[in-house]
Motif scaffolding. Sequence first.
Motif, PDB file in Angstrom:
ATOM      1  N   ASP A 318       0.836  -1.214   0.000  1.00 27.57           N
ATOM      2  CA  ASP A 318       0.000   0.000   0.000  1.00 27.57           C
ATOM      3  C   ASP A 318       0.866   1.258   0.000  1.00 27.57           C
ATOM      4  OD1 ASP A 318      -2.303  -1.540   0.192  1.00 27.57           O
ATOM      5  OD2 ASP A 318      -2.125  -1.657   2.371  1.00 27.57           O
ATOM      6  N   GLU A 320       2.837   4.729  -0.359  1.00 29.52           N
ATOM      7  CA  GLU A 320       2.544   6.147  -0.595  1.00 29.52           C
ATOM      8  C   GLU A 320       3.736   6.743  -1.323  1.00 29.52           C
ATOM      9  OE1 GLU A 320       1.336   8.360   2.815  1.00 29.52           O
ATOM     10  OE2 GLU A 320      -0.110   6.834   3.445  1.00 29.52           O
ATOM     11  N   ARG A 321       3.440   7.535  -2.350  1.00 29.76           N
ATOM     12  CA  ARG A 321       4.496   8.037  -3.224  1.00 29.76           C
ATOM     13  C   ARG A 321       5.069   9.359  -2.691  1.00 29.76           C
ATOM     14  NH1 ARG A 321       5.371  11.198  -7.774  1.00 29.76           N
ATOM     15  NH2 ARG A 321       6.648  10.205  -9.381  1.00 29.76           N
ATOM     16  N   LEU A 355       8.297   4.795  -2.893  1.00 29.78           N
ATOM     17  CA  LEU A 355       7.078   4.430  -2.162  1.00 29.78           C
ATOM     18  C   LEU A 355       7.465   4.009  -0.747  1.00 29.78           C
ATOM     19  CD1 LEU A 355       5.323   2.164  -4.846  1.00 29.78           C
ATOM     20  CD2 LEU A 355       4.989   4.622  -4.447  1.00 29.78           C
ATOM     21  N   PRO A 358       2.559   3.200   4.633  1.00 28.51           N
ATOM     22  CA  PRO A 358       1.906   4.302   5.355  1.00 28.51           C
ATOM     23  C   PRO A 358       2.404   4.463   6.797  1.00 28.51           C
ATOM     24  CG  PRO A 358       0.289   3.066   4.097  1.00 28.51           C
ATOM     25  CD  PRO A 358       1.593   2.353   3.931  1.00 28.51           C
ATOM     26  N   GLU A 381       5.177  16.762   1.721  1.00 29.20           N
ATOM     27  CA  GLU A 381       4.963  15.521   0.970  1.00 29.20           C
ATOM     28  C   GLU A 381       6.100  15.186   0.014  1.00 29.20           C
ATOM     29  OE1 GLU A 381       2.186  13.615   1.810  1.00 29.20           O
ATOM     30  OE2 GLU A 381       2.078  15.206   3.319  1.00 29.20           O
TER      31      GLU A 381
END
Length: 463
Positions: A318, A320-321, A355, A358, A381
Amino acid sequence: MRCAPNPNGPWHVGHARMPAVIGTYRDRYDGWFCVRFDDTDPETKRPDLDAYDAILEDLEYLGFEPDAVYTASDRLETYYEHARDLIELGGAYTCSCPGDEFSDLKNSGEACPHRDKDVETVREEFAAMIDGEYDSGEMVLRVKTDIEHKNPALRDWVAFRMVDTPHPREEASEYRCWPMLDFQSGIDDHLIGITHIIRGIDLQDSAKRQRFVYDYFDWEYPEVVHWGHVQIDAYDVKMSTSTIAELIEEGELDGWDDPRAPTLKSLRRRGIRGEAIVDAMVGLGTSTSDVDLAMSTVYANNRELIDDGTDRRFLVRDGERFPLEGSPPAEATPPLHPDHEERGVREIPVGDAVLLEPTDVPNSGDRVWLKGLGCFQQTDETLRYTGDDIEVVREGAVDVVHWVPASESVPVRLRTPDGDVAGRAEPGVGDLEADELVQFERVGFARIDRHDDEETVAYYTHP
RNA sequence: GCUCCGAUAGUGUAGUCCGGCCAAUCAUAUUGCCCUCUCGAGGCAAUGACCGGGGUUCGAAUCCCCGUCGGAGCACCA
């Protein structure tokens, strides 16, 4: 010793106990063991033709080769012969009582009218049974024990009954007169030369029943141990061959080797070695009380076996980039195995974004160490390369996490006992051979199953 | 209802037969620390049990009795 399965499907984990223990004892004490398929019920416990080989495969997986393999349904004539001998000895009689009527008589300790038939009549009626002249339920052959025995379970039990349904094995499909387990197994154990029997507590009375037959023939009964049931923690699915078969039928499970199935085929596909299961089973001992096997014991055994030889890889679930900034190195080269630098390194292209899982994402302003790459600080981010020395990790100021390049990573479906998980792995995983084991760092061990067009499929082994 | 069997830490196990060497073994688990560019491995430490009550005995996890709890059989299943 013998392992006497009913061939009604591939083995679940609990089935491993018998071969594990008797196989280990054989190797330890220079013994002998056989597999004997006790397939003498063509109807209620109808054998599955595929199960004979499936069980032998499971046995091979566990690391054992039986010294001999027998199939009870090949041996009907032998059982008939012994039944005839028993009749001549006055130890058996044909009985046409309906089951419930006999049960009432038995429970009050009373003999049924057929008990005193002369041998001649019994001989003829048993011959008629073998010839199939009766239908199911019309006639049985009982062993004459002690109709007043204080344990009702031992009183004049059934040795042979009629079964209308043909046996699924072609070789045995013509027979209609089938022996019950206690007769068949008792005769075979003696003829095969079994000296030690291990069986479940549900068969506690079997030895007592069979002793009546042994006494008629003046045979010596083998040593016998009864053990309790095994439960395995970690599975929602009930560990019963028929339940698993139903779930497969309904499509709840993909097959006998579905990672959610509590079967040996499932553990095998997950890359667990048979030896790890065997050792755990032997550790349970042979106590008569019910026991729970913790899968963590199997996992601990397996980890011990595979850790040293299993190379490391990254897998992000899963992901996150996060775009990278600050001119980090173009390539990361973490070792294949931290304890074996001589095996070399993986060469992972970094690209312009990565990546992260999370739970590994640092708070804004915090730093994180991408394993094998370097230190980054998260702001807005994005991850900015800080160029900090590994010393910051040693000081405990920065967490070390795994990662994969956002673009050059390969999609992976990780099949686990709790369901499938989607993720992306470092590029090299796409080139691994099927059947190879890896450790996805900070995720767990896995076995590479295959490379589909869209993704690599791996089976989760254990943490 | 009749008949068998069993009970040591979360889990499994050793010890029970032939009572003292058991303030109870080992593994796994959990937790903490050390080490480590993995929450893997390795090292150290901690946690944690004789079902209850009587009896026998100088002494009982171990022998006896009662109870409690649990399991199994009494199938024309295996």
